[in-house]
Motif scaffolding. Structure first.
Motif, short mmCIF file in Angstrom:
data_model
loop_
_atom_site.label_atom_id
_atom_site.label_comp_id
_atom_site.label_asym_id
_atom_site.label_seq_id
_atom_site.Cartn_x
_atom_site.Cartn_y
_atom_site.Cartn_z
N THR A 231 -46.58 -22.06 -34.23
CA THR A 231 -46.77 -23.29 -34.06
C THR A 231 -48.40 -23.54 -33.64
O THR A 231 -48.06 -24.45 -33.91
N LEU A 232 -49.12 -23.05 -33.18
CA LEU A 232 -50.67 -23.65 -33.64
C LEU A 232 -51.01 -24.83 -35.64
O LEU A 232 -51.34 -26.12 -34.80
N SER A 233 -50.33 -24.39 -36.04
CA SER A 233 -50.70 -24.75 -37.29
C SER A 233 -49.68 -25.17 -37.17
O SER A 233 -50.20 -26.90 -37.88
N ALA A 234 -48.54 -25.73 -37.17
CA ALA A 234 -47.80 -27.33 -36.52
C ALA A 234 -48.29 -28.43 -35.71
O ALA A 234 -47.74 -29.77 -36.71
N ALA A 235 -49.32 -27.67 -34.96
CA ALA A 235 -49.73 -28.98 -33.86
C ALA A 235 -50.55 -29.24 -34.39
O ALA A 235 -51.83 -30.20 -33.96
N GLY A 236 -51.21 -28.86 -36.34
CA GLY A 236 -52.11 -29.08 -37.16
C GLY A 236 -53.25 -28.54 -36.69
O GLY A 236 -54.95 -29.03 -37.01
N HIS A 237 -53.72 -27.49 -35.88
CA HIS A 237 -55.05 -26.71 -36.34
C HIS A 237 -54.48 -25.43 -37.03
O HIS A 237 -53.92 -25.29 -37.26
N MET B 23 -44.33 -22.26 -24.62
CA MET B 23 -45.31 -23.24 -25.39
C MET B 23 -46.68 -24.38 -25.48
O MET B 23 -46.82 -24.44 -26.32
N ALA B 24 -45.46 -25.25 -25.04
CA ALA B 24 -45.91 -26.44 -24.53
C ALA B 24 -47.15 -26.65 -23.46
O ALA B 24 -47.96 -27.65 -24.01
N LEU C 2 -49.96 -25.32 -25.36
CA LEU C 2 -50.93 -26.47 -26.17
C LEU C 2 -51.27 -27.48 -25.54
O LEU C 2 -52.60 -27.88 -25.66
N ALA C 3 -50.62 -27.60 -24.50
CA ALA C 3 -51.53 -28.47 -23.80
C ALA C 3 -52.74 -28.62 -22.88
O ALA C 3 -53.47 -29.08 -22.99
N ARG D 200 -55.20 -28.45 -25.94
CA ARG D 200 -55.72 -29.91 -25.99
C ARG D 200 -57.46 -30.38 -24.71
O ARG D 200 -58.18 -30.84 -25.00
#
Length: 224
Positions: free
Chosen positions: A20-26, A105-106, A109-110, A113
């Motif tokens: 999930t974190l990789s997909a979010a660009g981390h 998970m959302a 991620l928030a 951020r």
């Protein structure tokens, strides 16, 4: 791209977080225990750490104790422990935020951020602008529509502590010690009274706070 160190002994959750974190660009680094976490934190230089408390070799608060003398980045605790004492203990040990399992998970991620947006350096005096007021820490002043808001010295000290930690959950104990001193760390009624006063002066709708948030049993958070 930010680098996130995820520390958890649940292999399935660790894998899900990596995906999930990789997909979010981390960029993601993982550790299954506290010893590995401290080693990876020193070698990988993460921007933020997501830390479970229940690790097989040591408690997450011990990892925090090992991190905080030298790691200045945000640490988000991810734990199945839901008690107020656990939350307060983690925050007092150096955590910036506390997310309980099971979690969305959302939301995580928030929170990540928000933690990464907090880039106020040590010793700086930021100006924080919201839709309804501006806080100038250097000038020790709050303006609403260009007009100074009259705050008592205690109200200002409380607001300044929250603004210095913008986006972070600040424990009740930390606020009481910072504003009133160590002898007052159990006087949580002080916080309720003064937060109510600040909300009346700053919030567009004090009964539904937009900026000064309470997390019951844990602390308070300022979000611009």
């Amino acid at each position: 791209m930010s680098r996130v160190l995820v520390v958890d002994d649940d292999r399935q959750l660790l894998r899900a977080l990596r995906i999930t974190l990789s997909a979010a660009g981390h960029e993601v680094v993982t550790a299954p225990d506290g010893t590995t976490a401290l080693r990876e934190a020193a070698s990988a230089h993460p921007d933020v750490i997501v830390l479970d408390l229940g690790l097989p070799d040591m408690d997450g608060t011990e990892v925090l104790a090992g991190l905080r003398p030298w790691f200045a980045g945000p640490v988000i605790v991810l734990s199945a422990r839901v008690g107020s004492n656990d939350k307060i203990g983690a925050l007092d040990a150096g955590a910036d935020d506390y997310v309980t399992k099971p979690f969305d998970m959302a939301e995580l991620l928030a929170r990540l951020r928000a933690a990464l947006r907090r880039r106020v350096s040590e010793g700086s005096d930021p100006v924080v602008v919201t839709e309804h007021f501006t806080v100038d820490l250097a000038a020790r002043q709050v303006l609403a529509d260009g007009v100074p808001v009259r705050l008592t010295p205690t109200e200002w000290a409380l607001l300044a502590e929250l603004v210095h930690n913008t986006g972070r959950l600040v424990s009740q104990r930390q606020l009481l010690q910072s504003v009133w001193g160590p002898a007052y760390e159990r006087e949580t009624n002080y916080l309720r009274v003064y937060l109510a006063q600040l909300r009346r002066k700053l919030e567009p709708d004090p009964s539904h706070p937009r900026y000064l948030h309470t997390e019951p049993g844990a602390g308070y958070r300022f979000t611009p």
